[in-house]
Design an enzyme around this catalytic site. Structure first.
Site, short mmCIF file in Angstrom:
data_model
loop_
_atom_site.label_atom_id
_atom_site.label_comp_id
_atom_site.label_asym_id
_atom_site.label_seq_id
_atom_site.Cartn_x
_atom_site.Cartn_y
_atom_site.Cartn_z
N CYS A 1 -1.74 79.46 17.80
CA CYS A 1 -0.66 79.90 18.71
C CYS A 1 0.08 81.12 18.19
O CYS A 1 0.83 81.76 18.94
CB CYS A 1 0.31 78.75 18.96
SG CYS A 1 -0.49 77.37 19.78
N HIS B 1 7.40 81.27 21.12
CA HIS B 1 6.18 80.59 21.57
C HIS B 1 6.62 79.40 22.41
O HIS B 1 7.56 78.69 22.07
CB HIS B 1 5.38 80.14 20.34
CG HIS B 1 4.25 79.23 20.69
ND1 HIS B 1 3.38 79.50 21.73
CD2 HIS B 1 3.85 78.04 20.18
CE1 HIS B 1 2.50 78.53 21.82
NE2 HIS B 1 2.76 77.62 20.90
N ASN C 1 1.99 75.48 27.62
CA ASN C 1 1.75 76.15 26.33
C ASN C 1 0.43 76.92 26.44
O ASN C 1 -0.63 76.31 26.52
CB ASN C 1 1.69 75.08 25.24
CG ASN C 1 1.45 75.66 23.86
OD1 ASN C 1 1.02 76.79 23.71
ND2 ASN C 1 1.70 74.86 22.84
O1 UT7 Z 1 1.60 75.18 20.14
C1 UT7 Z 1 1.24 74.77 18.86
C2 UT7 Z 1 2.31 73.99 18.20
N1 UT7 Z 1 2.51 72.78 18.88
C3 UT7 Z 1 3.71 72.23 18.94
O2 UT7 Z 1 4.65 72.77 18.43
C4 UT7 Z 1 3.81 70.88 19.61
C5 UT7 Z 1 4.81 70.04 18.90
N2 UT7 Z 1 4.90 68.68 19.42
C6 UT7 Z 1 5.44 68.36 20.61
O3 UT7 Z 1 5.79 69.21 21.39
C7 UT7 Z 1 5.67 66.90 20.91
O4 UT7 Z 1 5.41 66.15 19.75
C8 UT7 Z 1 4.78 66.37 22.07
C9 UT7 Z 1 5.29 66.90 23.36
C10 UT7 Z 1 3.34 66.78 21.87
C11 UT7 Z 1 4.86 64.84 22.13
O5 UT7 Z 1 6.21 64.41 22.27
P1 UT7 Z 1 6.82 63.33 21.29
O6 UT7 Z 1 8.19 63.08 21.76
O7 UT7 Z 1 6.67 63.82 19.89
O8 UT7 Z 1 5.94 62.07 21.58
P2 UT7 Z 1 5.02 61.24 20.57
O9 UT7 Z 1 3.81 62.00 20.20
O10 UT7 Z 1 5.89 60.71 19.45
O11 UT7 Z 1 4.62 60.02 21.49
C12 UT7 Z 1 5.57 59.08 21.99
C13 UT7 Z 1 4.87 58.12 22.93
C14 UT7 Z 1 3.61 57.52 22.34
O12 UT7 Z 1 3.51 56.17 22.78
P3 UT7 Z 1 3.93 54.96 21.81
O13 UT7 Z 1 3.05 55.08 20.63
O14 UT7 Z 1 5.37 55.19 21.51
O15 UT7 Z 1 3.67 53.78 22.67
C15 UT7 Z 1 2.49 58.31 22.99
O16 UT7 Z 1 1.28 57.60 23.07
O17 UT7 Z 1 4.46 58.81 24.10
C16 UT7 Z 1 3.07 58.55 24.36
N3 UT7 Z 1 2.48 59.70 25.03
C17 UT7 Z 1 2.53 59.85 26.37
N4 UT7 Z 1 3.07 59.08 27.35
C18 UT7 Z 1 2.97 59.52 28.61
C19 UT7 Z 1 1.82 60.75 24.50
N5 UT7 Z 1 1.44 61.60 25.48
C20 UT7 Z 1 1.87 61.06 26.65
C21 UT7 Z 1 1.78 61.46 27.99
N6 UT7 Z 1 2.34 60.66 28.93
N7 UT7 Z 1 1.18 62.62 28.36
#
Ligand code: UT7
Length: 320
Positions: free
Chosen positions: A113, A247, A277
């Site tokens: 990215c 970004h 993104n």
């Molecule tokens: O561009 C390159 C650099 N990338 C970044 O900077 C991305 C950085 N990370 C993020 O933006 C965030 O971590 C995400 C948006 C990817 C995810 O958000 P989060 O608040 O960190 O969620 P998480 O990964 O901790 O997941 C929380 C819950 C999980 O369920 P459990 O384990 O709590 O039951 C996931 O399985 O949300 C679940 N989950 C979803 N639920 C509904 C993950 N993806 C989804 C989804 N819809 N699409």
């Protein structure tokens, strides 16, 4: 030593739009979850006949038009991409051929990215040292080609598109500084597997894997640090920056960097809601948007920053 100035910007977004709602029918996800956690409502997705180089071509032509530069005068092409048309030749070579540019240097930069920021930093060095006079610097991604559409943690995040700038040797100050860093200890948190090896060994197609929450934590800390580094290198303070072009990975990450800069969100160029993104394309897409709609004006100071798989991160402080 020469100055390097951005003299034109351009971009391209594919026509097809996929909304969060569209994902609700194929994945265990909701529009509410995606918007609340990321700030994304929709993303653009390329058509069958389009490629990273075809998007880059349109963005490049728009930037050349804006700069009033003929493609034949370009003596350097650098594309930041992690979704190239082919492993080789580079997408930059393919674009060179599409544009009918002569035999100038053309290569891709693979810095996830941060690809556009790296490409801009490299082009800046070329121009500063007299190695090039007019460069095309591009971020272009066909992320939809490298996503696993059964993985809700990645496929809802990314979109396709391309952004470009023309960078020219100039009497006027343009790029004030660029900063590039990487730390390979995080290589397993965000990556695309190698299609050559993996397809032979286990038949897996290339696709992106991301441990989003771990990436998030490092991204927030790292981007705050690079803001300080960039301002210190230029003996500037937060109030000297007119615009932040981050970004577009997550609205929560963007807000925390803006807060660190004490910058109101009206001074942050946001595309994440409409574009998602777009990896290396996100910074030049946002730059082009804000230049064309008249928000960013000549003489203003713009801070661009990015963070991605590697990890790789970087910034550019630019007088427009
Ligand atoms: O561009 C390159 C650099 N990338 C970044 O900077 C991305 C950085 N990370 C993020 O933006 C965030 O971590 C995400 C948006 C990817 C995810 O958000 P989060 O608040 O960190 O969620 P998480 O990964 O901790 O997941 C929380 C819950 C999980 O369920 P459990 O384990 O709590 O039951 C996931 O399985 O949300 C679940 N989950 C979803 N639920 C509904 C993950 N993806 C989804 C989804 N819809 N699409």
């Amino acid at each position: 030593m020469f100055n390097a100035k951005i003299t034109g910007t351009g971009s391209y977004l594919p026509e097809k739009i996929v909304t969060n709602k569209d994902f609700e029918s194929i994945l265990d996800t909701t529009d509410e979850w995606i918007y609340a956690r990321t700030g994304i409502r929709q993303r653009h997705v390329i058509a069958e006949h389009e490629t990273t180089s075809s998007m880059a071509e349109i963005a490049a032509k728009n930037a050349l038009d804006a700069a009033g530069v003929d493609a034949s005068d370009i003596d350097l092409i650098i594309i930041g991409t992690s979704s190239p048309d082919r492993i080789f030749p580079s997408t930059a070579c393919i674009l060179q051929n599409r544009l009918g540019v002569g035999d100038c240097a053309a290569f891709d930069v693979q810095a996830a990215c941060s690809g556009f920021i790296y490409a801009l930093g490299i082009a800046h060095q070329f121009i500063k040292s007299g190695g090039a006079k007019k460069a095309l610097v591009i971020g272009a991604e066909a992320n939809s080609r490298i996503l696993d559409y059964s993985d809700r943690s990645t496929c809802v995040i990314f979109g396709d598109g391309a952004g470009a700038v023309v960078l020219e040797a100039s009497e006027e100050v343009g790029i004030l500084s660029t900063h590039m860093h990487s730390d390979g200890q995080y290589k397993d948190l965000l990556y695309i597997n190698n299609p050559i090896k993996d397809q032979q060994q286990d038949g897996e197609n290339a696709h992106m894997t991301m441990l989003g929450n771990d990436v998030y934590k490092v991204a927030v800390k790292t981007l705050s640090r690079i803001v300080d580094e960039t301002l210190e290198a230029n003996n500037m303070t937060k109030s000297d920056v007119d615009w932040l072009i981050p970004h577009q990975a997550n609205i929560r990450i963007i807000s925390s960097v803006a807060k660190k800069l004490k910058m109101p969100m009206e001074r942050v160029v946001l595309t994440i809601e409409e574009q998602g993104n777009t990896s290396a394309a996100s910074v030049p897409l946002a730059l082009d948007l804000a230049v064309r709609d008249g928000r960013i004006k000549k003489g203003e100071t713009v801070l661009m920053e990015a963070f991605g798989g590697g990890f790789v991160w970087g910034s550019a402080l630019v007088k427009m």
